[in-house]
Every structure is written in structure tokens, then in C-alpha cells.
Design an enzyme around this catalytic site. Structure first.
Site, PDB file in Angstrom:
ATOM      1  N   SER A 107       0.817  -1.204   0.000  1.00 62.65           N
ATOM      2  CA  SER A 107       0.000   0.000   0.000  1.00 62.65           C
ATOM      3  C   SER A 107       0.856   1.262   0.000  1.00 62.65           C
ATOM      4  CB  SER A 107      -0.927  -0.007   1.207  1.00 62.65           C
ATOM      5  OG  SER A 107      -2.024  -0.823   0.976  1.00 62.65           O
ATOM      6  N   ASP A 221      -5.858  -3.773  -2.503  1.00 59.65           N
ATOM      7  CA  ASP A 221      -4.870  -3.372  -1.501  1.00 59.65           C
ATOM      8  C   ASP A 221      -4.142  -4.536  -0.836  1.00 59.65           C
ATOM      9  OD1 ASP A 221      -3.663  -2.353   0.904  1.00 59.65           O
ATOM     10  OD2 ASP A 221      -4.998  -0.632   0.772  1.00 59.65           O
TER      11      ASP A 221
END
Length: 330
Positions: A107, A221
Site C-alpha cells: 500500500s 490493496d
């Protein structure tokens, strides 16, 4: 949890093979959260990435080959705007002559990891971060597309332009970018191909960014499955893993916006996974003090960078001793 290690490549469709080792927003508000999402946790793509599955073997006592120095790996975790703290950590390590040999990012961490692996030093990344315009990485999805508020293509293009379109495998340091396979729920580590696409996948916070399609699979993610990718830094060959945990503790998480609530949810879900991964694979864990910083507060980038520097300074005696015990002179 079995982990899939992917290698990003020029092909658009992933190729999967098994390996033997195993780890595991009003509009302005949206723009700010969107921008911080690049550091958050980032549709079809062109010039895509390809991958292969794998698992990593459990962390055994540190082993190194006598004929070479130990390899230091840096694992940068997710945490939205708090991700600027990674820059401070890098600056502080460089100031103390700690040579990082490889870097893995999830991320927020994948953005900084890509910049760092390209050969940029901490000061250069710091300058880039302070001059970054959040509007340049915000691209709104069409009203009828409801899988995400943002497409993520602007982030992808921004990063590729900054890196002169350098693919992952051409970086100055080995780079690994962690994302989550939306279909299987397994983590994948991209190590080849389009850097912007891989980072975009790693940063695709569900409901904020649209999932990233690569071949016949979609990715979101990486923080969902590997909040701080220490296991993947180990998998990439690190003998000593320095992990940077910028996630909020559930009890101190801020929930003043819908984006904060989403990030708080991620934090709660990831606690057990993160604790396991750090305990098993990280040799040192750096935790910047970001308790007063919201995950969506893009304006606090300077304070976040400073927090990263202070965290290294605070634990430096311990880290220096740990490295010395393994023959690393700093």
C-alpha cells in the site's frame, strides 16, 4: 495463510506456478483522501504485470553465507497519509550508514518502496513528497462505475513518469510490491513488469479505488493480507529484515471521516496477521509515533516524515547492536 508471490512482467496475463517455500471524502475531502490513498494502502491495464504463486518458509534462525555480507531488507507497511513516515525512516537509516539491499512495500509502503528502489535517496524522496500535488494523482471514476471512487490510473501514470517508466526488475535495488488477489484472497508479490500498475494494485483500497485488472484476475490493496510485508522481504532474500509499521492501533485510530472509518476497519482486520508476520520474520520493527495523525490528513506529510526520523533515532542503540551482532558495522 498461504502466500502467492507474483512477478510483474510485460505480459498482460499472469502465469502462475507453485514454489516450494511458504510466508504468508465534499470533493476536496475526497481529493485529500484519494491522494493519501496513494500512500494508503493505490480497469484494465496496459503494459501490465504477470505473476507466479508461492509460499515462504518459516523464519528460522538467521543464516548467512560466510562468503558474503548479510542482506538487509526493508519492509514498508501500509497506512495511507501516514506513509510519509517511511521517508523519514529512510533518511535516518541513510544518515547512519545503514545499507539497505532490497525493499518490499505494501500500500503506502509500495509507493515509497518503488521510489527508493529506483535509486532515489531519502532527501530526494522527501523533496518530491513535499512538492507533490494531490490533484495530479486523483482521477474520478465515471458516475456509473460504482466499484471505486477513483480509477487509480493517475497514480499509475504519475509514478511511471517519475521513474521514467522503469520496470520493477530494472530498479537499482530488488523491489517487491504486495497486492491481494480479489478472487482468491491470497497475497501476491510483484517483482517484474510495470511498476505503476503493480503499485496501483497494491494501493487499491476497496471502495476508494477500482480493483486493478491484470489478465483475468483483479487485485486490491495488499494491506488486506500483509499489512507490513516482512515475510516477503525475507522471501526476497533478506537475512535481516527492518520492518516499518505505520498502521494505527485500533484504540487510537481516528474516525472523523468515512475514509478514516475504512482505514480503521483495515487496522482491526489486520492486527492478527501483522503480529504474526512481524514476530516471525522481522528482526527489527520501527514504529513512528503517528497517533495524532489521521490516515486521510495529506497536509501533515512533513510531521509524518519527522516522526519517521525520530523513531529511528529512538531505537538506534538497539538496532545498531542488533546489526553489530550480525557483523554489520554502522
Amino acid at each position: 495463510m498461504p502466500a502467492r508471490t507474483g512477478r510483474a512482467g510485460p505480459a498482460a496475463s499472469p502465469e502462475h506456478t507453485l514454489n516450494s517455500s511458504s510466508p504468508r471524502l465534499s470533493r476536496r475531502a475526497f481529493s485529500l483522501a484519494a491522494a493519501s490513498s496513494i500512500l494508503a494502502a493505490c480497469t484494465s491495464t496496459s503494459g501490465g504485470v504477470s505473476g507466479e504463486t508461492a509460499s515462504t518458509s518459516a523464519g528460522s534462525p538467521l543464516k548467512t553465507e560466510s562468503q558474503r555480507p548479510i542482506r538487509i531488507g526493508l519492509a514498508l507497511g501500509g497506512g495511507a497519509a501516514r506513509g510519509f513516515a517511511h521517508i523519514g525512516v529512510i533518511k535516518a537509516l541513510e544518515a547512519r550508514n545503514v545499507r539497505v539491499d532490497l525493499v518490499a512495500g505494501t500500500s503506502a509502503g509500495s509507493v515509497i518502496a518503488a521510489l527508493y528502489a529506483s535509486g532515489m535517496n531519502g532527501i530526494a524522496i522527501n523533496k518530491l513528497a513535499l512538492t507533490m500535488d494531490e490533484a495530479s494523482i486523483s482521477d474520478w471514476a465515471m458516475p456509473f462505475r460504482t466499484r471505486g471512487i477513483l480509477q487509480g490510473v493517475a497514480l499509475q501514470n504519475y509514478l511511471n513518469k517519475t521513474l521514467d517508466n522503469r520496470p520493477i526488475e530494472k530498479m537499482a535495488k530488488p523491489l517487491g510490491i504486495v497486492a491481494t488477489d480479489l478472487r482468491s484472497g491470497q497475497p501476491i508479490l510483484f517483482q517484474r513488469g510495470n511498476t505503476g500498475v503493480a503499485v496501483r494494485a497494491s494501493c487499491s483500497v476497496p471502495s476508494i479505488f477500482e480493483p486493478v485488472k491484470i489478465g483475468d484476475r483483479e487485485y486490491v490493496d495488499g494491506g488486506l493480507v500483509s499489512p507490513v510485508p516482512a515475510a516477503f522481504a525475507h522471501k526476497m532474500g533478506a537475512d535481516f529484515v527492518i520492518a516499518v509499521d505505520i498502521s494505527a492501533r485500533p484504540e487510537s485510530g481516528l474516525t472523523s471521516s468515512s475514509f478514516d472509518v475504512l482505514m480503521q476497519t483495515f487496522t482491526i482486520m489486520g492486527q492478527t496477521i501483522k503480529a504474526y508476520e512481524l514476530d516471525k520474520y522481522a528482526n527489527a520493527v520501527i514504529r513512528p509515533n503517528l497517533a495524532a495523525m489521521s490516515s486521510s490528513d495529506f497536509s501533515q506529510r512533513n510531521a509524518s516524515i519527522l516522526a519517521g526520523e525520530e523513531a529511528v533515532a529512538k531505537m538506534w542503540p538497539t538496532l545498531q547492536r542488533q546489526l553489530a551482532e550480525r557483523g554489520v558495522r554502522v
